[in-house]
Scaffold this motif. Structure first.
Motif, mmCIF file in Angstrom:
data_model
loop_
_atom_site.group_PDB
_atom_site.id
_atom_site.type_symbol
_atom_site.label_atom_id
_atom_site.label_comp_id
_atom_site.label_asym_id
_atom_site.label_seq_id
_atom_site.Cartn_x
_atom_site.Cartn_y
_atom_site.Cartn_z
ATOM 1 N N ASN A 1 10.541 -17.798 6.974
ATOM 2 C CA ASN A 1 11.790 -17.036 6.914
ATOM 3 C C ASN A 1 11.569 -15.624 6.381
ATOM 4 O O ASN A 1 12.115 -14.654 6.899
ATOM 5 N N LEU A 2 10.717 -15.544 5.378
ATOM 6 C CA LEU A 2 10.415 -14.232 4.796
ATOM 7 C C LEU A 2 9.757 -13.321 5.839
ATOM 8 O O LEU A 2 10.130 -12.149 6.014
ATOM 9 N N ALA A 3 8.788 -13.887 6.545
ATOM 10 C CA ALA A 3 8.089 -13.101 7.576
ATOM 11 C C ALA A 3 9.072 -12.691 8.669
ATOM 12 O O ALA A 3 9.011 -11.570 9.188
ATOM 13 N N ALA A 4 9.993 -13.582 9.000
ATOM 14 C CA ALA A 4 10.993 -13.239 10.030
ATOM 15 C C ALA A 4 11.909 -12.129 9.531
ATOM 16 O O ALA A 4 12.350 -11.269 10.309
ATOM 17 N N GLU A 5 12.186 -12.123 8.242
ATOM 18 C CA GLU A 5 13.025 -11.039 7.714
ATOM 19 C C GLU A 5 12.323 -9.692 7.853
ATOM 20 O O GLU A 5 12.952 -8.683 8.148
ATOM 21 N N PHE A 6 11.015 -9.709 7.659
ATOM 22 C CA PHE A 6 10.260 -8.463 7.815
ATOM 23 C C PHE A 6 10.094 -8.086 9.282
ATOM 24 O O PHE A 6 10.248 -6.931 9.658
ATOM 25 N N ARG A 7 9.777 -9.070 10.092
ATOM 26 C CA ARG A 7 9.444 -8.760 11.479
ATOM 27 C C ARG A 7 10.697 -8.562 12.348
ATOM 28 O O ARG A 7 10.688 -7.786 13.299
ATOM 29 N N ILE A 8 11.758 -9.284 12.026
ATOM 30 C CA ILE A 8 12.952 -9.242 12.876
ATOM 31 C C ILE A 8 14.169 -8.722 12.107
ATOM 32 O O ILE A 8 14.850 -7.793 12.542
ATOM 33 N N GLY A 9 14.410 -9.324 10.934
ATOM 34 C CA GLY A 9 15.623 -8.985 10.174
ATOM 35 C C GLY A 9 15.710 -7.512 9.810
ATOM 36 O O GLY A 9 16.808 -6.948 9.726
ATOM 37 N N TRP A 10 14.580 -6.899 9.603
ATOM 38 C CA TRP A 10 14.522 -5.454 9.308
ATOM 39 C C TRP A 10 15.337 -4.688 10.364
ATOM 40 O O TRP A 10 16.014 -3.719 10.062
ATOM 41 N N TYR A 11 15.269 -5.163 11.608
ATOM 42 C CA TYR A 11 15.944 -4.468 12.714
ATOM 43 C C TYR A 11 17.263 -5.115 13.122
ATOM 44 O O TYR A 11 18.118 -4.443 13.682
ATOM 45 N N SER A 12 17.411 -6.406 12.861
ATOM 46 C CA SER A 12 18.650 -7.059 13.305
ATOM 47 C C SER A 12 19.708 -7.125 12.202
ATOM 48 O O SER A 12 20.900 -7.173 12.505
ATOM 49 N N GLY B 1 10.644 -9.186 18.461
ATOM 50 C CA GLY B 1 10.162 -9.858 17.251
ATOM 51 C C GLY B 1 9.787 -11.299 17.537
ATOM 52 O O GLY B 1 10.484 -11.991 18.271
ATOM 53 N N GLU B 2 8.683 -11.707 16.955
ATOM 54 C CA GLU B 2 8.177 -13.044 17.195
ATOM 55 C C GLU B 2 8.810 -14.029 16.226
ATOM 56 O O GLU B 2 8.911 -13.747 15.043
ATOM 57 N N ALA B 3 9.189 -15.183 16.757
ATOM 58 C CA ALA B 3 9.633 -16.243 15.856
ATOM 59 C C ALA B 3 8.441 -16.651 14.997
ATOM 60 O O ALA B 3 7.294 -16.558 15.414
ATOM 61 N N GLN B 4 8.728 -17.078 13.787
ATOM 62 C CA GLN B 4 7.665 -17.418 12.836
ATOM 63 C C GLN B 4 7.593 -18.938 12.686
ATOM 64 O O GLN B 4 8.575 -19.584 12.348
ATOM 65 N N ILE B 5 6.427 -19.474 12.942
ATOM 66 C CA ILE B 5 6.251 -20.925 12.919
ATOM 67 C C ILE B 5 5.457 -21.295 11.667
ATOM 68 O O ILE B 5 4.330 -20.837 11.483
ATOM 69 N N PRO B 6 6.036 -22.142 10.799
ATOM 70 C CA PRO B 6 5.312 -22.506 9.579
ATOM 71 C C PRO B 6 3.979 -23.172 9.911
ATOM 72 O O PRO B 6 3.933 -24.072 10.741
ATOM 73 N N TRP B 7 2.920 -22.720 9.306
ATOM 74 C CA TRP B 7 1.608 -23.330 9.555
ATOM 75 C C TRP B 7 1.590 -24.771 9.061
ATOM 76 O O TRP B 7 2.182 -25.100 8.039
ATOM 77 N N GLN B 8 0.901 -25.606 9.843
ATOM 78 C CA GLN B 8 0.761 -27.001 9.443
ATOM 79 C C GLN B 8 -0.525 -27.556 10.043
ATOM 80 O O GLN B 8 -0.806 -27.326 11.217
ATOM 81 N N HIS C 1 4.393 -16.237 15.928
ATOM 82 C CA HIS C 1 3.379 -16.077 14.889
ATOM 83 C C HIS C 1 3.372 -17.263 13.943
ATOM 84 O O HIS C 1 4.401 -17.864 13.691
ATOM 85 N N TRP C 2 2.218 -17.547 13.404
ATOM 86 C CA TRP C 2 2.133 -18.568 12.367
ATOM 87 C C TRP C 2 2.526 -17.944 11.033
ATOM 88 O O TRP C 2 2.211 -16.793 10.779
ATOM 89 N N ALA C 3 3.150 -18.747 10.218
ATOM 90 C CA ALA C 3 3.549 -18.229 8.908
ATOM 91 C C ALA C 3 3.035 -19.135 7.794
ATOM 92 O O ALA C 3 3.032 -20.354 7.921
ATOM 93 N N GLU C 4 2.603 -18.515 6.729
ATOM 94 C CA GLU C 4 2.163 -19.255 5.550
ATOM 95 C C GLU C 4 1.981 -18.251 4.415
ATOM 96 O O GLU C 4 1.990 -17.036 4.646
ATOM 97 N N GLN C 5 1.815 -18.763 3.221
ATOM 98 C CA GLN C 5 1.485 -17.860 2.125
ATOM 99 C C GLN C 5 -0.038 -17.714 2.079
ATOM 100 O O GLN C 5 -0.767 -18.707 2.080
ATOM 101 N N VAL C 6 -0.478 -16.498 2.043
ATOM 102 C CA VAL C 6 -1.919 -16.227 2.089
ATOM 103 C C VAL C 6 -2.595 -16.754 0.823
ATOM 104 O O VAL C 6 -2.019 -16.694 -0.264
#
Ligand code: GAL
Length: 664
Positions: free
Chosen positions: A384-395, A360-367, A442-447
């Motif tokens: 954090n939300l994206a990390a919950e989907f990408r990583i937390g789902w499994y961890s 799972g990729e760490a999620q970096i807030p876009w700036q 991965h970059w993270a932001e609200q679309v």
């Protein structure tokens, strides 16, 4: 709302890991970023990583990492890694062993897949029948002594390898009748030899029970009925504990369930068992990597259970559109059952550790320079939300016994539910240690919609698989152009795999995320069970660089936007070049290991080990032998002897170990 459907988005997310190929003519559109945002860089003596004390298990929170922290802590490593730091390299059975049908080995899904669909595996020499499968691979089955010699060069004190289930149980089902296992004697002898040779060389074995090569027998039961697969796995695991556990003290139950299930079931073309959950058979667009993918999915492994519309016919079976979700669910339960067997019957006596390895990729807030403080806060929340989907789902399940609330809520009825008994088994099942394979970020932001307003999260009525991530990942890859399937977009300079980019702070950001989330729950720390790269090559375009550069400039960290020069590009025909003198890979390891040390020494993260991927060039799944992740070169097509030739990086890591880890 942008037009690209969520469904495509989800597929693209899956593609991001292994199957993405892209058009080299795609040029990066720039993101109009200008002045660096440096105001919030803390002074040198401040704690660089901002770890909040609250445990964010049930609420959406930001990731707690300031972009500026990454930069500011750059020069601060203090204190070497401890002498008992687990240091070594990783491989997996199907990728290195070969000897696929010798001495009684049964058929794994990867044999099945590669033999049936050779065109789905990259090869520059299709006249060589073994170029598209693991039939021979590195022939480690016969050449393990040479592998040991390579480990010595990097001063490995651990070796992570995997055990091939079908080599031990050719029929798929492990059984013990009157105290006797139905095991393949030759297979056992092989792993006895591996383990004993490692120990004789003072290298501690770290064994993975399942690295994607399960027995074909389990192909259907993996998704259609949870019990057969999970029971079978626990029984197979029991044999391994019983027989090898006197010498193996580090067990990893399964490797990367996300990749296994999402690539193998959702994406189809590139990974066994080649299902296309939820998507019509397809060929990848912009195929520049030389793959000539056959259309269609392997419906022969169980087509009759589906209607034409791919809906499940009977109850108690997941609809085909959710096979990857169910595959993940079942692997997690299988993991927990195996751990339960170990804890109940063996651990006390054998005194080993057991855990799971997730990716799972760490999620970096876009700036960028246009990002307002409010937007940045929001992007952190989304990280954090994206990390919950990408990583937390499994961890989360193996740590706290259930999926993250955000995932359950947004998936609604599409999410399988653990029974109370399963929850109890899962909880703490990776509390001995947590294995994490980390490569990119991965970059993270609200679309945002075209008009600049935010795409909203799904309401309770809208919640389902397809809608679950619609507000999380930008589907236009930050302007990198049409033809990309890169959602969520990766960050960093382009290495030699389409999905893999060099963004070293990811390791530190991720370690902090785990550490904060599971504070006090992991007894023997986090082990990096894989990290590494292929040298840049001509098969993968480098359209990522320009945008990455802008990003880092905008946050005042230009040096992270490193890229590579023409001479770094690997050429098969030039042994004098970066094929052997792998400077980009050396820099990769230097940067990631520096960030690991920062996490350990500055952030006080309990990180206990690092396994480089990979010891050898090997069978890189759908990329065949065309993508080289190894620190050891093998000429697969011309050298019948498969001579191991160390690359510069292997020696470099040996030196790094001496300089950065306490020596007894
Ligand atoms: C991991 C996988 C390995 C190896 C590596 C590089 O996802 O566990 O088997 O293929 O990626 O691609």
């Amino acid at each position: 709302m942008k037009t690209l459907s969520i469904f495509t988005t989800l597929l693209a997310v899956s593609a991001a890991k292994k199957c993405v190929v892209r058009n080299p003519t795609d040029s990066a559109k720039t993101n109009d970023v200008k002045a660096p945002v440096t105001d919030d860089i803390p002074s040198d003596n401040e704690t660089p990583v901002n770890v909040d004390e609250n445990t964010p298990l049930d609420k959406e929170e930001d990731s707690g990492i300031e972009n500026s922290d990454i930069e500011n802590s750059e020069d601060k490593p203090k204190g070497k890694l401890p002498a008992d730091f687990k240091w070594g390299a990783a491989t997996a059975a199907y990728q290195v062993e070969g000897a696929w049908n010798t001495e009684g080995r049964g058929e794994s899904v990867w044999d099945h897949f590669t033999h049936l669909y050779p065109m789905n595996v990259e090869s520059s020499d299709r006249s060589n029948e073994d170029s598209t499968n693991g039939n021979v691979a590195c022939d480690s089955y016969h050449k393990f002594d040479q592998d040991i010699a390579m480990m010595k060069i990097m001063k490995a004190n651990h070796y992570r390898f995997s055990i091939s289930w079908p080599r031990l149980f050719p029929e798929g089902q492990a059984k013990k009748v009157k105290g006797k296992w139905n095991v393949n004697k030759e297979g056992v002898e092989y792993y006895d030899m591996v383990i004993d040779t490692l120990l004789e060389n003072n290298i501690t074995p770290m064994a993975t029970l399942y690295h994607w090569d399960f027995h074909t027998l389990s192909m259907k039961s993996m998704v259609v009925g949870r019990l057969p697969f999970t029971r079978r796995f626990a029984k197979y695991a029991e044999f391994c504990f019983e027989h090898f556990g006197d010498r193996v003290k580090n067990w990893i139950t399964t490797n990367e369930p996300w990749v296994n299930c999402v690539s193998g079931y959702r994406l189809g073309p590139g990974k066994a068992p080649y299902r296309c959950t939820g998507e019509a058979p397809r060929k990848l667009a912009n195929d520049t990597a030389g793959l000539d993918l056959l259309g269609g999915c392997s419906y022969e492994i169980g087509p009759s259970q589906y209607t034409k519309n791919h809906e499940a016919l009977t109850a108690n079976r997941p609809p085909q559109r959710l096979e990857d979700v169910w595959c993940s669910h079942n692997i997690l339960i299988a993991h927990a059952k195996a751990v339960n067997v170990y804890r109940k019957k063996f651990q006390k006596k054998q005194k080993g550790l057991i855990g799971i390895t997730i990716d799972g990729e760490a999620q970096i807030p876009w700036q960028d320079d246009k990002t307002t403080p409010e937007e940045l806060e929001n992007n952190k929340k989304y990280a954090n939300l994206a990390a919950e989907f990408r990583i937390g789902w499994y961890s989360d399940p193996p740590m706290i016994g259930d999926y993250p609330e955000s995932v359950k809520q947004r998936m609604s009825k599409d999410m399988p539910v653990f029974t109370d008994e399963e929850k109890a088994l899962l909880k703490g099942s990776s509390s001995d240690f947590l294995g994490w394979n980390t490569y990119t970020a991965h970059w993270a932001e609200q679309v945002k919609n075209e008009d600049g307003t935010y795409v909203q999260p799904p309401t309770d009525e809208e919640a389902n698989f397809e809608n679950s991530k619609r507000d999380m990942w930008d589907d236009n890859c930050r302007g990198r152009g049409e033809g990309w399937t890169c959602i969520p977009p990766t960050l960093g300079s382009q290495a030699g795999s389409s999905w893999n980019t060099k963004f070293a702070p990811t390791i530190r950001v991720g370690l902090n995320w785990f550490s904060k989330r599971y504070e006090g729950l992991i007894k023997n720390g986090i082990v990096i069970t894989e990290n590494g790269c292929a040298q840049p090559n001509y098969k993968v375009a480098r359209a990522n660089d320009e945008v990455t550069k802008k990003y880092f400039e905008s946050i005042g960290q230009p040096k992270y936007a490193d890229t590579y020069k023409e001479e770094d590009i690997e050429r098969e025909d030039n042994l004098e070049g970066t094929l052997m003198h792998d400077t980009y890979r050396i820099d990769w390891y230097d940067q990631y290991l520096k960030n690991l040390r920062l996490a350990y020494a500055v952030d006080n993260i309990d990180v206990r080990g690092y396994m480089a991927w990979s010891l050898l060039d090997n069978f890189e799944w759908e990329n065949g032998y065309e993508t080289r992740f190894g620190m050891t070169y093998i000429d697969f097509y011309n050298d019948k002897e498969m001579k191991r030739v160390p690359k510069d990086s292997l020696e470099h890591l040996g030196q790094w170990y001496l300089e950065n880890v306490e020596q007894n």
